[in-house]
Every structure is written in C-alpha cells, then in structure tokens.
Design a protein around this motif. Structure first.
Motif, PDB file in Angstrom:
ATOM      1  N   ALA A   1      46.351  42.607  34.888  1.00  0.00           N
ATOM      2  CA  ALA A   1      46.124  42.654  36.337  1.00  0.00           C
ATOM      3  C   ALA A   1      44.640  42.864  36.609  1.00  0.00           C
ATOM      4  CB  ALA A   1      46.946  43.776  36.969  1.00  0.00           C
TER       5      ALA A   1
ATOM      6  N   ASN B   1      46.501  43.185  41.095  1.00  0.00           N
ATOM      7  CA  ASN B   1      47.237  41.925  41.219  1.00  0.00           C
ATOM      8  C   ASN B   1      47.465  41.314  39.827  1.00  0.00           C
ATOM      9  OD1 ASN B   1      47.171  41.861  44.178  1.00  0.00           O
ATOM     10  ND2 ASN B   1      44.977  41.524  43.903  1.00  0.00           N
ATOM     11  N   LEU B   2      48.707  40.988  39.533  1.00  0.00           N
ATOM     12  CA  LEU B   2      49.045  40.430  38.221  1.00  0.00           C
ATOM     13  C   LEU B   2      48.572  38.988  38.106  1.00  0.00           C
ATOM     14  CD1 LEU B   2      50.919  42.954  38.358  1.00  0.00           C
ATOM     15  CD2 LEU B   2      52.592  41.633  37.073  1.00  0.00           C
TER      16      LEU B   2
ATOM     17  N   SER C   1      51.805  42.706  42.835  1.00  0.00           N
ATOM     18  CA  SER C   1      50.807  43.677  42.382  1.00  0.00           C
ATOM     19  C   SER C   1      51.543  44.893  41.839  1.00  0.00           C
ATOM     20  CB  SER C   1      49.893  44.097  43.532  1.00  0.00           C
ATOM     21  OG  SER C   1      50.632  44.857  44.486  1.00  0.00           O
TER      22      SER C   1
END
Length: 491
Positions: A152, A157-158, A180
């Motif tokens: 992330a 946020n991935l 996220s």
C-alpha cells in the motif's frame, strides 16, 4: 592507419584493464582476429588461429548459435550493430555466458569488416539467474500463499494484493485494489492503527505486529494477526507499506466456543460440588443418627448385644460411616484452596511419618533407607503431604512379602518441571497387566488383606493432581513396587 584501426587498437589496450576481449573479422581477406583476452575467455592457446566457422563451433548451445549467426549476418547485410548475451562452450568444455558486441565497418555501401567486444559475464549471469529464480519463487509464494500479503502507498491505498488476502476479505482482486487499509480495518481499531502507521512513517519503528479486527466484504467482523513493515529507498525515505495478515477468525470463534463450554462446565462443577457437600453432610447426619439409635437400642435391650442381625446392622452402619468419610475427603480435595499451600521441608515430613508408623515398622522388622536431602522443599498443602506419605509408606508395610525382610528405599530425583519422590519396596508387587487401569480407582483392591479398603491410592492420586503433580507406578509380582510422586517444581 584509418579511424577504425585506431579504434581497434584502443580496444585492445582497454581490454587488458577491463578484462574484455576484442575481435575483428576482415571480410576482404576472410580472416578472424582475436586479442589475447578473447583467447583467454575461449580457453585456447595464445598462438591459436581461428576461422569464422571454427568460432561458430564454440556455440554448442543451439539457441546461442542461432542468435549469433543471425546477428552477424545482419551486421554484414543490413549494417546493423548488435549487442547480445549468449552461451559458449570453451576448448576445455566449460560453459560460459558472454556478452558479444559487433560493429560493422562500411565502405562504399559495403561491409568490409566487423569488429567488436567479447566479455565473460558468467558470474554476473549466474547471480542474475539465481536472483531471477528467487524472485520467481517469491512471486509464487506471494501469489499462492494462504497468508494475506499486500502493498500500500503511504496513504494506505492498496496497489498490490495476493490471492490469500482476497480470500480472507472475500473480495476479487480488482475490488481489493480499490480499498485502503482504512476501509478494511474495524472502525473501533482505526485510531490505534493510525498511531502505529504514523510511527512507521516517522521512523520510530521498523515494523509492527498486532492482533486486530477487520471488516469482511459481507460485513462480519474477522480477526487477523498483522505484520506491517515499511519499504524504504536507499536513502531511508519511506516508499510504501508491506502487510502480511494471518486469518485468526476460526481460532477466535473456536476460543469463544471453548470459553462458553468452560463457563457451562464450571457452573455444572459448582453445582455438583454443592450437591456433593449437601449429600455428604446429610448422609453423615443420618449415619450418626443411625449409630446413636443403634447404641440406645443395645443399652435398653442388652440381650440384643449377641443378636446376629443387630451385629450385621452395626457393621453396615460402621461401613456406611466409613464410606461417607471417604466421600467427604474426596469432596474436600476438589474444593481445596490454594491459599493452604505452604513451602514444606520434605525430609521433615518423611521423618515425622516414619515416627508415626514406628510401632508397625518395628513390629514388621522393616529396613527403611532414607537418602533425601535435608533442605529439599516442595510447595504443597500440609495435610495432603502427610496423607500421601502415610498412605504410600504404610501400603509398603501392609503388602510386604512373607518370604523376605521388607526393604523400603526413599529417594528423590530432580527434573526441569518436577521433583520426583521415589517410594521403592521389595514387597508383593502388583500385576500391572491386569490392574494398571484400575490401580488408582476408588474401592479397588489387589491383595487379600484384611485392612484393604481400596481408597488410599484413590485419595493420594487426587491430592497429588490437585496440586498440579502426578503419580506413576512400576511393579512386578513378587519383586516389589516403585511409586513415583511428581511434585511440581515452582522454584
């Protein structure tokens, strides 16, 4: 000299320092030239003369041979330079990876020479192939691991997630990459999560581990063990997060059920103990009343003293009283308070037990060998220790062999978790094949002795186990028995 020849001369000199060989093909004279470094790479002698066809024979790997032929022909026909990585087999049959660079020399629209560089890159290529293998392995582990792994950005946020993470949260990969860590974290755990994330960004931590709650796609709460680390560049600047999550949901649900069962069991045990207290108290009262009434009856009617039925009733009342006494002892063991535990000198208690039994020891001509250290102590309930020693030593005397003088050895061995008391005799022994399972059962007897009640070993075992210990026995018929009492070592 023309410019190309000057450049070739420069390459020859440079190769000596850079460990790179030079080569040249004169198409007009149909000659191939190798510098000493190039010959060294091919593991041939300094005076080796090589034709173009002979040079191609060093490429035994078909893929490398084809790639070299194509690149060389393009240099001649299409005037294209080339820089390729191929494999050769030296004169000493050793495989090497080499970098081959070719530059065509054009005159009046026609290629008249091709010259270039030959570099041994075996070590670098071996390292690269190993790195590639490891990266492939890591990628397979990343993709196929049951553990959830994700990357992330610094906002949470991935941007990469494996199949394991998708399975834990119930999302498809495309859905997962729109989330996220804030979206996945349980709302009540979010503030705490933001705290350790900031610590990682600020460099206060290199990693963080915790058990926490998450939100499944279905809305249910799931549990996981998180290992979160920060990936940084070569200057120590934070780049992104890597998280590894182990799904603990099933474990949590199992523990929840176990706690529920434990609560039910604890409640049932309390009720059973209360019931046992009431029963033992009431039975003891009734038993005492029966005994008192029987005594009054015999006082008022002396002629009943010799009555056979009255004698049988009297024996039954006495047996009932003894049984109730034993039951009460068992109940008291189960409700024992740990506050009664004391640090007791084992030697003193054994000496006191031997003194208590001195009359029957003398009467039975027993030899007792006590080698226990003077300062050896155990944490135990005093009354229990007295009872255990009295039971085991008196049993050895009670079940001695008539064929030999009783020899009783008392000694101690120490282990990490336990201090073990050995009570070893040369008495009648016990047939463990027949009686091992019932040896410590209530009202189980194994010898025809008038004083056998089958309660002593039962109580002894319960007292030892109530203190976190255990008891074991080794025995042979007509050889003797060894009882081993394991006292929990809390030192």
């Amino acid at each position: 000299m023309n410019t190309q020849d000057d450049y070739i001369d420069l390459l020859n000199k440079t190769s000596q320092f850079a460990n790179m060989g030079s080569w040249k093909v004169d198409l007009i004279e149909d000659k191939l030239y190798w510098c000493p470094i190039t010959k060294k790479i091919h593991e041939v002698s300094h005076d080796f003369k090589c034709s173009i066809q002979q040079a191609l024979n060093f490429y035994k790997d078909p893929v490398s041979k084809k790639a070299t032929s194509i690149a060389y022909q393009r240099a001649i026909k299409k005037h294209q330079e080339y820089d390729i990585k191929v494999k050769i087999t030296t004169a000493k049959n050793k495989e090497k990876w080499v970098r081959s660079i070719g530059i065509p020399v054009i005159s009046e629209g026609k290629c008249i020479k091709v010259y270039g560089v030959f570099q041994d890159i075996t070590e670098q290529e071996t390292q690269y192939q190993e790195l590639k293998r490891q990266m492939s392995l890591l990628n397979d582990m990343f993709l196929n691991s049951h553990m959830g792994v994700s990357f992330a950005d610094l906002d949470g946020n991935l941007f990469k997630a494996n199949r394991g993470l998708c399975n834990i949260f119930g999302y498809e990969e495309k859905e997962m990459l729109t989330k996220s860590f804030q979206d996945l974290t349980h709302p009540e755990d979010l503030d705490f999560s933001l705290t350790y994330i900031q610590q990682l960004i600020d460099g206060e931590k290199t990693y963080h581990t915790t058990e926490k709650r998450y939100k499944h796609k279905s809305g249910k709460t799931i549990y996981g063990f998180l290992y979160l680390s920060m990936i940084k560049d070569s200057f120590g600047k934070p780049l992104h997060f890597m998280s590894q999550i182990i799904d603990l949901t099933q474990q949590y649900e199992t523990n929840k059920k176990l706690k529920s069962y434990l609560n039910v069991t604890t409640d049932q045990n309390k009720r059973l103990l209360n019931f046992a207290h009431i029963v033992s108290h009431n039975l003891r009262s009734h038993s005492s009343n029966l005994k008192m009434l029987l005594n009054l009856l015999k006082i008022e009617n002396p002629e009943l003293e010799d009555n056979e039925v009255i004698a049988m009733v009297n024996q039954s009342v006495n047996n009932l009283s003894e049984t109730i006494l034993h039951l009460n002892e068992v109940v008291m063991i189960q409700t024992s308070d740990r506050k009664n535990v004391r640090n007791l000198n084992l030697k003193e208690y054994i000496v006191n037990t031997i003194e208590t039994l001195s009359a029957i020891i003398k009467e039975n001509d027993c030899e007792i060998i006590d080698t226990i250290e003077e300062d050896l102590a155990v944490n135990f309930v005093p009354a229990y220790l007295e009872s255990i020693l009295l039971n085991l030593i008196s049993n050895s005397i009670k079940y001695k062999s008539k064929e030999r003088r009783l020899k009783l050895n008392l000694f101690v061995k120490k282990k990490k978790k336990y201090l073990i008391l050995y009570v070893q005799d040369n008495g009648l022994g016990i047939n463990l094949e027949d009686h091992k399972k019932s040896l410590f059962g209530m009202y189980k007897t194994f010898h025809n002795h008038e004083d056998s009640r089958g309660i002593g070993l039962f109580i002894t075992k319960n007292q030892i186990e109530a203190m976190g210990g255990k008891i074991e026995v080794e025995s042979q018929v007509d050889k003797g028995s060894t009882f081993k009492v394991y006292f929990k070592n809390e030192a």
